[in-house]
Write an enzyme that holds these catalytic residues in place. Structure first.
Site, PDB file in Angstrom:
ATOM      1  N   ASP A   1      -0.392  10.758  -4.402  1.00 59.31           N
ATOM      2  CA  ASP A   1       0.678  11.327  -3.852  1.00 59.31           C
ATOM      3  C   ASP A   1       1.019  12.804  -4.673  1.00 59.31           C
ATOM      4  O   ASP A   1       0.234  13.220  -5.291  1.00 59.31           O
ATOM      5  CB  ASP A   1       1.905  10.573  -4.033  1.00 59.31           C
ATOM      6  CG  ASP A   1       3.215  11.062  -2.996  1.00 59.31           C
ATOM      7  OD1 ASP A   1       3.046  10.636  -1.794  1.00 59.31           O
ATOM      8  OD2 ASP A   1       4.237  11.617  -3.444  1.00 59.31           O
TER       9      ASP A   1
ATOM     10  N   LYS B   1       5.165   1.834  -3.148  1.00 60.88           N
ATOM     11  CA  LYS B   1       5.326   3.163  -3.695  1.00 60.88           C
ATOM     12  C   LYS B   1       5.310   2.975  -5.333  1.00 60.88           C
ATOM     13  O   LYS B   1       6.013   2.284  -5.660  1.00 60.88           O
ATOM     14  CB  LYS B   1       6.217   4.209  -3.027  1.00 60.88           C
ATOM     15  CG  LYS B   1       5.925   5.439  -3.190  1.00 60.88           C
ATOM     16  CD  LYS B   1       5.068   6.146  -1.937  1.00 60.88           C
ATOM     17  CE  LYS B   1       4.714   7.483  -2.373  1.00 60.88           C
ATOM     18  NZ  LYS B   1       4.074   8.004  -1.218  1.00 60.88           N
TER      19      LYS B   1
ATOM     20  N   LYS C   1       0.873  -1.296   0.001  1.00 61.88           N
ATOM     21  CA  LYS C   1       0.008  -0.033  -0.009  1.00 61.88           C
ATOM     22  C   LYS C   1       1.088   1.358  -0.312  1.00 61.88           C
ATOM     23  O   LYS C   1       1.902   1.451   0.923  1.00 61.88           O
ATOM     24  CB  LYS C   1      -0.904  -0.055   1.241  1.00 61.88           C
ATOM     25  CG  LYS C   1      -1.822   1.288   1.485  1.00 61.88           C
ATOM     26  CD  LYS C   1      -3.210   1.029   0.866  1.00 61.88           C
ATOM     27  CE  LYS C   1      -3.966   2.144   0.507  1.00 61.88           C
ATOM     28  NZ  LYS C   1      -3.812   2.711  -0.747  1.00 61.88           N
TER      29      LYS C   1
HETATM   30  P1  NDP Z   1       0.614  17.847  -3.827  1.00 62.18           P
HETATM   31  O1  NDP Z   1       0.905  17.486  -5.516  1.00 62.18           O
HETATM   32  O2  NDP Z   1      -0.893  18.014  -3.740  1.00 62.18           O
HETATM   33  O3  NDP Z   1       1.478  19.051  -3.398  1.00 62.18           O
HETATM   34  C1  NDP Z   1       2.844  19.191  -3.531  1.00 62.18           C
HETATM   35  C2  NDP Z   1       3.007  20.736  -2.882  1.00 62.18           C
HETATM   36  O4  NDP Z   1       4.314  20.600  -2.889  1.00 62.18           O
HETATM   37  C3  NDP Z   1       2.709  21.673  -4.188  1.00 62.18           C
HETATM   38  O5  NDP Z   1       2.577  22.970  -3.432  1.00 62.18           O
HETATM   39  C4  NDP Z   1       3.978  21.680  -4.821  1.00 62.18           C
HETATM   40  O6  NDP Z   1       4.380  23.012  -5.529  1.00 62.18           O
HETATM   41  C5  NDP Z   1       5.024  21.550  -3.741  1.00 62.18           C
HETATM   42  N1  NDP Z   1       6.115  20.887  -4.363  1.00 62.18           N
HETATM   43  C6  NDP Z   1       6.255  19.711  -4.861  1.00 62.18           C
HETATM   44  N2  NDP Z   1       7.484  19.247  -5.288  1.00 62.18           N
HETATM   45  C7  NDP Z   1       8.159  20.428  -4.889  1.00 62.18           C
HETATM   46  C8  NDP Z   1       9.563  20.644  -4.951  1.00 62.18           C
HETATM   47  N3  NDP Z   1      10.540  19.856  -5.549  1.00 62.18           N
HETATM   48  N4  NDP Z   1      10.120  21.822  -4.364  1.00 62.18           N
HETATM   49  C9  NDP Z   1       9.395  22.631  -3.644  1.00 62.18           C
HETATM   50  N5  NDP Z   1       7.968  22.397  -3.461  1.00 62.18           N
HETATM   51  C10 NDP Z   1       7.424  21.352  -4.195  1.00 62.18           C
HETATM   52  O7  NDP Z   1       1.075  16.752  -2.961  1.00 62.18           O
HETATM   53  P2  NDP Z   1       0.674  16.154  -1.570  1.00 62.18           P
HETATM   54  O8  NDP Z   1       0.228  17.432  -0.859  1.00 62.18           O
HETATM   55  O9  NDP Z   1      -0.204  15.068  -1.756  1.00 62.18           O
HETATM   56  O10 NDP Z   1       2.243  15.561  -1.037  1.00 62.18           O
HETATM   57  C11 NDP Z   1       2.965  16.512  -0.475  1.00 62.18           C
HETATM   58  C12 NDP Z   1       4.194  15.639   0.301  1.00 62.18           C
HETATM   59  O11 NDP Z   1       3.300  14.953   1.286  1.00 62.18           O
HETATM   60  C13 NDP Z   1       4.781  14.741  -0.377  1.00 62.18           C
HETATM   61  O12 NDP Z   1       6.117  14.359   0.364  1.00 62.18           O
HETATM   62  C14 NDP Z   1       4.090  13.312  -0.266  1.00 62.18           C
HETATM   63  O13 NDP Z   1       4.684  12.322  -0.522  1.00 62.18           O
HETATM   64  C15 NDP Z   1       3.597  13.498   1.511  1.00 62.18           C
HETATM   65  N6  NDP Z   1       2.529  12.608   1.798  1.00 62.18           N
HETATM   66  C16 NDP Z   1       1.309  12.717   0.920  1.00 62.18           C
HETATM   67  C17 NDP Z   1       0.116  12.058   1.422  1.00 62.18           C
HETATM   68  C18 NDP Z   1      -1.078  12.323   0.667  1.00 62.18           C
HETATM   69  O14 NDP Z   1      -2.159  11.821   1.359  1.00 62.18           O
HETATM   70  N7  NDP Z   1      -1.279  13.268  -0.247  1.00 62.18           N
HETATM   71  C19 NDP Z   1       0.147  11.033   2.413  1.00 62.18           C
HETATM   72  C20 NDP Z   1       1.673  10.983   3.149  1.00 62.18           C
HETATM   73  C21 NDP Z   1       2.582  11.937   2.769  1.00 62.18           C
HETATM   74  P3  NDP Z   1       3.989  22.958  -7.234  1.00 62.18           P
HETATM   75  O15 NDP Z   1       2.264  23.298  -7.049  1.00 62.18           O
HETATM   76  O16 NDP Z   1       4.494  24.326  -7.572  1.00 62.18           O
HETATM   77  O17 NDP Z   1       4.457  21.776  -7.711  1.00 62.18           O
END
Ligand code: NDP
Length: 448
Positions: A169, A129, A93
């Site tokens: 993600d 993943k 998962k």
């Molecule tokens: P989203 O795609 O919804 O949002 C990602 C956010 O982070 C956006 O604001 C994006 O900006 C920014 N971002 C992405 N890459 C970069 C980078 N290289 N440098 C700076 N900012 C960046 O993703 P999530 O919110 O779902 O995920 C965010 C984090 O949380 C990740 O690490 C993910 O693995 C983790 N996570 C997510 C879960 C979930 O349920 N969604 C569960 C557990 C962990 P921009 O729009 O400019 O790309």
């Protein structure tokens, strides 16, 4: 913390040699193994029975071509990955990430972390993943759909409701999950809960969208309470403005905090009046625009280019919710200089090891990702349960279960830290508590 155990040092060398150049994966393995020194002193059988050697090697890595055609008729080829890391306690998962930075190292570090995180939830889910180096930014809806269909055409051969259940993600939200679910159903002619994060009209769970951000705040709230502090009247900064960041902001505000800054990968906004979350949702969830638009709409807000500088904004609590290694030593020093008292990781591995060491050495309460952001996958597991039962719980029912799960995770991590002589160190506590359940299951199942 330096590692002294010779067996662990040798294993780390082997992981580095066998996975050359995969720095994120090395970092994640190192961080877990360094916490396990006191565990293998007490349980030498985890060494003699090969548990540690097996746990750092994924059960399976699938790598495939993803060809697709853009709106102008041009053919593009991306690369897809699924790492099925560990199935000792349940079906694999873990999310799927679409971002140009995706490579095998990143998917392996995420799959490895996911194994322990999923164990911490107390639910029967193994670790996996996946993802692709596809960049969804600037693509039309039709291009996204064609890409998702091509990706799933190959991935569908390896997943299933009782085998491997992916979720979203970075770059994969409800829209992408919908297209992938549709393609899976068409190819396999079966209606099962093969993906989580589905829309509410076709098997999704209420509160899944909010779960990671809400869960992060539930965990943090518990940690704060245990240390005589709270979200009430606290100044909070949150990096990112995606799924995790938005719902972390919402819950932090509900708990009485003022969120003053948020970011995306280009820059950050500061709003001393408190971030207007409806406006952020409109810009990021509906219009899919840049966060710079926010400053144009709010009189007292301003925008700064360069997302890393968000850590210079004075705050009491910082929630890094964007991506890995986004908060480095310099960022951590800025936070302590401004008397920040709590950092809780919403993203996966957002703090570099030297940043974590600096924060801990300066008495900052620190919540590690694999415990603090486990609410998303926990609620995904609740979505799987509802799909299996052909039934759905109300928002309040799911939210209450999520809240209790996060409290339990905090308590288990704290207790493990205490039991193994690293009281208050939740990084070690989370690694130990997550590891023990998986290790016991692996030991019982033999060399497989
Ligand atoms: P989203 O795609 O919804 O949002 C990602 C956010 O982070 C956006 O604001 C994006 O900006 C920014 N971002 C992405 N890459 C970069 C980078 N290289 N440098 C700076 N900012 C960046 O993703 P999530 O919110 O779902 O995920 C965010 C984090 O949380 C990740 O690490 C993910 O693995 C983790 N996570 C997510 C879960 C979930 O349920 N969604 C569960 C557990 C962990 P921009 O729009 O400019 O790309």
């Amino acid at each position: 913390m330096a590692i002294h155990n010779e067996y662990i040092l040798k294993l780390i060398d082997e992981v580095k040699a066998r996975n050359a150049g995969e720095n994120e994966f090395h970092q994640a393995v190192y961080e877990v193994l360094e916490s396990l020194e006191p565990v293998i002193q007490k349980h030498p059988e985890y060494v003699t029975r090969g548990v540690l050697d097996m746990i750092v090697e994924p059960e399976r890595i699938i790598k495939f071509r993803v060809p697709w055609v853009d709106d102008g008729g041009k053919v593009h080829v991306n690369r897809g990955f699924r790492v099925q890391f560990n199935s000792a306690i349940g079906p694999y998962k873990g999310g799927i990430r679409f971002h140009p930075s995706v490579n095998e190292s990143i998917i392996k570090f995420l799959g490895f972390e996911q194994t322990f995180k999923n164990s911490l939830t107390g639910l029967p889910i193994g670790g996996g993943k996946g993802g692709s180096d596809f960049d969804p930014k600037g693509k039309s809806d039709n291009e996204i759909m064609r890409f998702c269909q091509s990706f799933m055409t190959e991935l569908s051969k390896y997943i299933g409701a009782d085998t491997d259940v992916p979720a979203g993600d970075i770059g994969v939200g409800a829209r992408e999950i919908g297209y992938m679910f549709g393609q899976y159903k068409r190819l396999r002619d079966e209606y099962t809960g093969v993906l989580t994060g589905k829309g509410l009209t076709y098997g999704g769970s209420l509160a899944r969208k909010e779960a990671t951000g809400f869960g992060l705040c539930y965990f943090t709230d518990e940690m704060l309470r245990d240390n005589g502090k709270s979200f009430k009247n606290a100044r909070v900064i949150i990096s990112g403005s995606g799924n995790v960041a938005i719902y972390a902001a919402q819950k932090a505000m509900e708990l009485g905090a003022t969120v003053v800054a948020m970011s995306d990968s280009n820059g950050y906004v500061i709003d001393e009046d408190g971030i207007d979350l409806d406006l952020i949702k409109e810009i990021k969830e509906v219009k899919r625009e840049r966060i710079s638009e926010y400053a144009a709409e709010r009189e007292n807000a301003f925008y700064r280019v360069g997302c890393k500088n968000i850590w210079t904004v004075p705050c009491d609590i910082a929630l890094p919710c964007a991506t890995q290694n986004e908060l480095d030593l310099e960022g951590a020093k800025n936070l302590t200089k401004n008397s920040c008292f709590c950092v809780a990781e919403g993203a996966n591995m957002p703090c570099t090891p030297d940043a974590v060491a600096h924060l801990q050495a300066n008495g900052v309460l620190f919540a590690p990702a694999k415990a603090a952001n486990a609410g998303g996958v926990a609620t995904s597991a609740l979505e799987m349960s509802q799909n299996s039962m052909r039934y759905s719980w109300t928002f309040e029912e799911v939210d209450a279960k999520l809240h209790q799960i996060m409290i339990n995770i905090y308590k288990n991590c704290s207790a493990a830290a205490k039991e193994y002589g690293v009281d208050k160190n939740l990084v070690a506590g989370a690694n130990i508590a997550g590891f023990l359940k998986v290790a016991e299951a692996m030991k019982a199942q033999g060399v497989v």
